[in-house]
Scaffold this motif. Structure first.
Motif, PDB file in Angstrom:
ATOM      1  N   MET A  76       0.840  -1.208   0.000  1.00 56.33           N
ATOM      2  CA  MET A  76       0.000   0.000   0.000  1.00 56.33           C
ATOM      3  C   MET A  76       0.871   1.253   0.000  1.00 56.33           C
ATOM      4  N   ALA A  77       1.960   1.220   0.732  1.00 60.54           N
ATOM      5  CA  ALA A  77       2.881   2.365   0.746  1.00 60.54           C
ATOM      6  C   ALA A  77       3.484   2.574  -0.643  1.00 60.54           C
ATOM      7  N   ILE A  78       3.828   1.488  -1.320  1.00 55.15           N
ATOM      8  CA  ILE A  78       4.395   1.587  -2.670  1.00 55.15           C
ATOM      9  C   ILE A  78       3.379   2.201  -3.619  1.00 55.15           C
ATOM     10  N   THR A  79       2.137   1.731  -3.570  1.00 55.57           N
ATOM     11  CA  THR A  79       1.120   2.280  -4.483  1.00 55.57           C
ATOM     12  C   THR A  79       0.855   3.751  -4.185  1.00 55.57           C
ATOM     13  N   THR A  80       0.870   4.099  -2.924  1.00 53.26           N
ATOM     14  CA  THR A  80       0.632   5.495  -2.543  1.00 53.26           C
ATOM     15  C   THR A  80       1.768   6.397  -3.000  1.00 53.26           C
ATOM     16  N   GLU A  81       2.989   6.003  -2.701  1.00 50.79           N
ATOM     17  CA  GLU A  81       4.156   6.828  -3.047  1.00 50.79           C
ATOM     18  C   GLU A  81       4.393   6.906  -4.553  1.00 50.79           C
ATOM     19  N   SER A  82       4.164   5.812  -5.247  1.00 50.43           N
ATOM     20  CA  SER A  82       4.445   5.777  -6.684  1.00 50.43           C
ATOM     21  C   SER A  82       3.231   6.183  -7.521  1.00 50.43           C
ATOM     22  N   ARG A  83       2.076   6.308  -6.871  1.00 58.32           N
ATOM     23  CA  ARG A  83       0.814   6.601  -7.546  1.00 58.32           C
ATOM     24  C   ARG A  83       0.475   5.528  -8.586  1.00 58.32           C
ATOM     25  N   SER A  84       0.878   4.306  -8.272  1.00 54.96           N
ATOM     26  CA  SER A  84       0.577   3.144  -9.118  1.00 54.96           C
ATOM     27  C   SER A  84      -0.696   2.489  -8.611  1.00 54.96           C
ATOM     28  N   ARG A  85      -1.447   1.917  -9.510  1.00 54.05           N
ATOM     29  CA  ARG A  85      -2.665   1.221  -9.112  1.00 54.05           C
ATOM     30  C   ARG A  85      -2.512  -0.292  -9.211  1.00 54.05           C
ATOM     31  N   HIS A  86      -1.460  -0.735  -9.896  1.00 53.46           N
ATOM     32  CA  HIS A  86      -1.240  -2.168 -10.103  1.00 53.46           C
ATOM     33  C   HIS A  86       0.216  -2.511  -9.832  1.00 53.46           C
ATOM     34  N   LEU A  87       0.425  -3.627  -9.134  1.00 56.55           N
ATOM     35  CA  LEU A  87       1.777  -4.086  -8.817  1.00 56.55           C
ATOM     36  C   LEU A  87       1.944  -5.528  -9.292  1.00 56.55           C
ATOM     37  N   PRO A  88       2.796  -5.746 -10.296  1.00 59.14           N
ATOM     38  CA  PRO A  88       3.104  -7.126 -10.674  1.00 59.14           C
ATOM     39  C   PRO A  88       3.789  -7.832  -9.507  1.00 59.14           C
ATOM     40  N   VAL A  89       3.492  -9.111  -9.355  1.00 56.88           N
ATOM     41  CA  VAL A  89       4.085  -9.918  -8.293  1.00 56.88           C
ATOM     42  C   VAL A  89       5.106 -10.846  -8.937  1.00 56.88           C
ATOM     43  N   MET A  90       6.355 -10.723  -8.493  1.00 56.39           N
ATOM     44  CA  MET A  90       7.461 -11.484  -9.066  1.00 56.39           C
ATOM     45  C   MET A  90       8.015 -12.463  -8.031  1.00 56.39           C
ATOM     46  N   GLU A  91       8.357 -13.653  -8.510  1.00 57.78           N
ATOM     47  CA  GLU A  91       8.982 -14.649  -7.648  1.00 57.78           C
ATOM     48  C   GLU A  91      10.061 -15.359  -8.460  1.00 57.78           C
ATOM     49  N   ASN A  92      11.289 -15.275  -7.977  1.00 61.94           N
ATOM     50  CA  ASN A  92      12.432 -15.872  -8.683  1.00 61.94           C
ATOM     51  C   ASN A  92      12.507 -15.409 -10.139  1.00 61.94           C
ATOM     52  N   GLY A  93      12.265 -14.118 -10.355  1.00 60.38           N
ATOM     53  CA  GLY A  93      12.358 -13.550 -11.690  1.00 60.38           C
ATOM     54  C   GLY A  93      11.186 -13.866 -12.601  1.00 60.38           C
ATOM     55  N   GLU A  94      10.142 -14.499 -12.062  1.00 66.05           N
ATOM     56  CA  GLU A  94       8.992 -14.896 -12.869  1.00 66.05           C
ATOM     57  C   GLU A  94       7.742 -14.160 -12.397  1.00 66.05           C
ATOM     58  N   LEU A  95       6.920 -13.727 -13.353  1.00 67.15           N
ATOM     59  CA  LEU A  95       5.652 -13.071 -13.049  1.00 67.15           C
ATOM     60  C   LEU A  95       4.668 -14.112 -12.532  1.00 67.15           C
ATOM     61  N   VAL A  96       4.203 -13.949 -11.288  1.00 64.22           N
ATOM     62  CA  VAL A  96       3.311 -14.951 -10.686  1.00 64.22           C
ATOM     63  C   VAL A  96       1.959 -14.387 -10.287  1.00 64.22           C
ATOM     64  N   GLY A  97       1.746 -13.099 -10.486  1.00 63.82           N
ATOM     65  CA  GLY A  97       0.471 -12.516 -10.118  1.00 63.82           C
ATOM     66  C   GLY A  97       0.455 -11.023 -10.357  1.00 63.82           C
ATOM     67  N   LEU A  98      -0.695 -10.446 -10.117  1.00 63.59           N
ATOM     68  CA  LEU A  98      -0.865  -8.998 -10.228  1.00 63.59           C
ATOM     69  C   LEU A  98      -1.828  -8.588  -9.123  1.00 63.59           C
ATOM     70  N   THR A  99      -1.466  -7.573  -8.380  1.00 64.46           N
ATOM     71  CA  THR A  99      -2.350  -7.075  -7.347  1.00 64.46           C
ATOM     72  C   THR A  99      -2.674  -5.617  -7.631  1.00 64.46           C
ATOM     73  N   SER A 100      -3.847  -5.224  -7.219  1.00 63.18           N
ATOM     74  CA  SER A 100      -4.299  -3.850  -7.464  1.00 63.18           C
ATOM     75  C   SER A 100      -4.536  -3.135  -6.153  1.00 63.18           C
ATOM     76  N   ILE A 101      -4.699  -1.849  -6.228  1.00 67.35           N
ATOM     77  CA  ILE A 101      -4.988  -1.066  -5.033  1.00 67.35           C
ATOM     78  C   ILE A 101      -6.280  -1.568  -4.387  1.00 67.35           C
ATOM     79  N   GLY A 102      -7.229  -1.992  -5.194  1.00 71.14           N
ATOM     80  CA  GLY A 102      -8.482  -2.540  -4.653  1.00 71.14           C
ATOM     81  C   GLY A 102      -8.243  -3.800  -3.842  1.00 71.14           C
ATOM     82  N   ASP A 103      -7.374  -4.682  -4.343  1.00 69.30           N
ATOM     83  CA  ASP A 103      -7.031  -5.900  -3.607  1.00 69.30           C
ATOM     84  C   ASP A 103      -6.393  -5.559  -2.270  1.00 69.30           C
TER      85      ASP A 103
END
Length: 145
Positions: free
Chosen positions: A94-121
């Motif tokens: 939440m701090a990242i979305t607030t500071e960066s004004r981003s609404r979506h954050l890709p979720v990475m694990e071991n260099g691989e895209l494993v999910g996407l979370t939004s400010i709503g989530d």
């Protein structure tokens, strides 16, 4: 109690819809409508290079008079992408979305895209956690333990 991103992904699933940076905006909009999502992760050679959202379309295509059939996703995507891991706390995300004004954050694990979370989530997870704490405090106060 969802206090890390992994818990959010467990509840909502790990489906992530993506599109190539060179795709046309129109194709991105079609995919978003088909999958009923508000954003796509933009990939180039398997790497996250951006996020394309409804907001990008509105601000950078529609209001600028561009054609969605001619403009590429690369021209209008958000490139300041902040990624998190499954172990990232909801508060940190939440701090990242607030500071960066981003609404979506890709979720990475071991260099691989494993999910996407939004400010709503994130907001839902934070509210669920607070609701959990309030219920248990009420039980404690009432002596129901």
């Amino acid at each position: 109690m969802a206090d890390i991103i992994a818990q959010i992904l467990k509840l909502k699933g790990r489906d992530v819809w993506s599109i190539a940076a060179d795709a046309r905006v129109y194709d991105a909009l079609e995919l978003m409508a088909e999958k009923r999502v508000g954003a796509l992760v933009v990939l180039e050679q398997g790497q996250v290079v951006g996020v394309f959202s409804e907001r990008d379309y509105t601000l950078k295509v529609d209001l600028c008079g561009r054609s969605s059939r001619e403009a590429s996703v690369r021209e209008v995507m958000s490139t300041d992408v902040y990624c998190v891991t499954p172990e990232t706390s909801v508060d940190e995300a939440m701090a990242i979305t607030t500071e960066s004004r981003s609404r979506h954050l890709p979720v990475m694990e071991n260099g691989e895209l494993v999910g996407l979370t939004s400010i709503g989530d994130l907001v839902k997870a934070a509210l669920d956690e607070k609701d959990f704490v309030i219920k248990h405090l009420n039980k404690y106060i009432k002596g129901e333990y």
